[in-house]
Design a protein around this motif. Structure first.
Motif, PDB file in Angstrom:
ATOM      1  N   GLY A  44       0.371  -1.062   0.118  1.00 46.13           N
ATOM      2  CA  GLY A  44       0.073   0.146   0.485  1.00 46.13           C
ATOM      3  C   GLY A  44       1.388   0.810  -0.421  1.00 46.13           C
ATOM      4  N   TYR A  45       1.730   1.030  -0.561  1.00 49.57           N
ATOM      5  CA  TYR A  45       3.175   2.718  -0.082  1.00 49.57           C
ATOM      6  C   TYR A  45       2.079   3.499  -1.572  1.00 49.57           C
ATOM      7  N   TYR A  46       1.739   3.240  -2.324  1.00 55.25           N
ATOM      8  CA  TYR A  46       1.335   3.703  -3.611  1.00 55.25           C
ATOM      9  C   TYR A  46       0.199   4.520  -3.412  1.00 55.25           C
ATOM     10  N   ASP A  47      -0.397   5.763  -3.686  1.00 54.63           N
ATOM     11  CA  ASP A  47      -1.743   6.152  -2.874  1.00 54.63           C
ATOM     12  C   ASP A  47      -2.652   6.154  -4.315  1.00 54.63           C
ATOM     13  N   ARG A  52      -4.234  -1.293  -2.226  1.00 57.72           N
ATOM     14  CA  ARG A  52      -3.369  -1.564  -1.049  1.00 57.72           C
ATOM     15  C   ARG A  52      -4.184  -2.690  -0.918  1.00 57.72           C
ATOM     16  N   PHE A  53      -3.806  -3.403  -0.625  1.00 54.54           N
ATOM     17  CA  PHE A  53      -3.959  -5.265   0.261  1.00 54.54           C
ATOM     18  C   PHE A  53      -5.640  -5.099   0.552  1.00 54.54           C
ATOM     19  N   ASP A  54      -5.709  -4.915   1.504  1.00 54.97           N
ATOM     20  CA  ASP A  54      -7.165  -5.113   2.002  1.00 54.97           C
ATOM     21  C   ASP A  54      -8.664  -4.562   1.230  1.00 54.97           C
ATOM     22  N   THR A  55      -7.874  -3.454   0.482  1.00 53.49           N
ATOM     23  CA  THR A  55      -9.179  -2.863  -0.777  1.00 53.49           C
ATOM     24  C   THR A  55      -8.902  -3.510  -1.702  1.00 53.49           C
ATOM     25  N   MET A  56      -8.756  -4.577  -2.180  1.00 53.48           N
ATOM     26  CA  MET A  56      -8.283  -4.776  -3.821  1.00 53.48           C
ATOM     27  C   MET A  56      -9.436  -6.156  -3.456  1.00 53.48           C
ATOM     28  N   PRO A  57      -9.785  -6.522  -4.769  1.00 50.76           N
ATOM     29  CA  PRO A  57     -10.869  -7.649  -4.771  1.00 50.76           C
ATOM     30  C   PRO A  57      -9.844  -9.069  -4.873  1.00 50.76           C
ATOM     31  N   VAL A  58     -10.464  -9.742  -4.483  1.00 49.41           N
ATOM     32  CA  VAL A  58      -9.731 -11.140  -4.403  1.00 49.41           C
ATOM     33  C   VAL A  58      -9.578 -11.860  -5.711  1.00 49.41           C
ATOM     34  N   GLU A  59      -9.582 -11.458  -6.342  1.00 50.94           N
ATOM     35  CA  GLU A  59      -8.518 -11.931  -7.362  1.00 50.94           C
ATOM     36  C   GLU A  59      -7.823 -10.893  -7.918  1.00 50.94           C
ATOM     37  N   TRP A  60      -7.386 -10.015  -7.598  1.00 57.28           N
ATOM     38  CA  TRP A  60      -6.244  -9.122  -7.673  1.00 57.28           C
ATOM     39  C   TRP A  60      -5.707  -9.275  -6.210  1.00 57.28           C
TER      40      TRP A  60
END
Length: 141
Positions: A44-47, A52-60
């Motif tokens: 999640g370094y890039y805004d 960010r991993f926690d906001t990604m869909p499962v496939e991502w």
């Protein structure tokens, strides 16, 4: 003379065989760069949106975790010119090609990445064929 009829002291690698490790190292640098890009996405370094991993869909999440490990691993193998390096790179390239060409509605449409993987694969095959032909010609002479 050695057992296979080629004098080891007189044999020198040809231009194609000498350029092949440099080609692998360039691909290794790009693989490491892709791996770092996936790690940036994971931590999640890039805004940006969905970076960010926690906001990604499962496939991502699945793709990012897999490729963040495999790309640096492929880069290390390619840099060392190990035989497993191109194999791991091929797995990464096939995964990204399937992501962007097979499922553009999930991963987006990024045909240049898939096309660049195809070009690198064709160059790899051309190098291997060129090396085989050089070695065959060296055995004939």
């Amino acid at each position: 003379m050695s057992e296979d009829g080629v004098d080891a002291a007189a044999w020198r690698p040809g231009l194609v065989e000498a350029a092949f490790p440099w080609f692998l190292r360039v691909v290794a640098a790009y693989s490491l760069m892709f791996g770092v890009a996936y790690w940036v996405r994971l931590i999640g370094y890039y805004d940006g949106p969905l970076w960010r991993f926690d906001t990604m869909p499962v496939e991502w999440q699945v793709a990012s975790v897999s490729l963040s490990v495999l790309f640096p691993f492929a880069g290390i193998g390619l840099w060392m010119t190990a035989s497993w390096g191109p194999v791991i790179w091929f797995i990464c390239a096939a995964t990204e090609t399937a992501m962007y060409w097979g499922f553009p509605e999930m991963f987006g449409d990024r045909p240049l990445i898939a096309l660049s993987h195809a070009v690198v694969a064709l160059l790899y095959v051309a190098f291997r064929v060129g090396i085989a032909l050089q070695r065959r010609d060296a055995r004939i002479d």
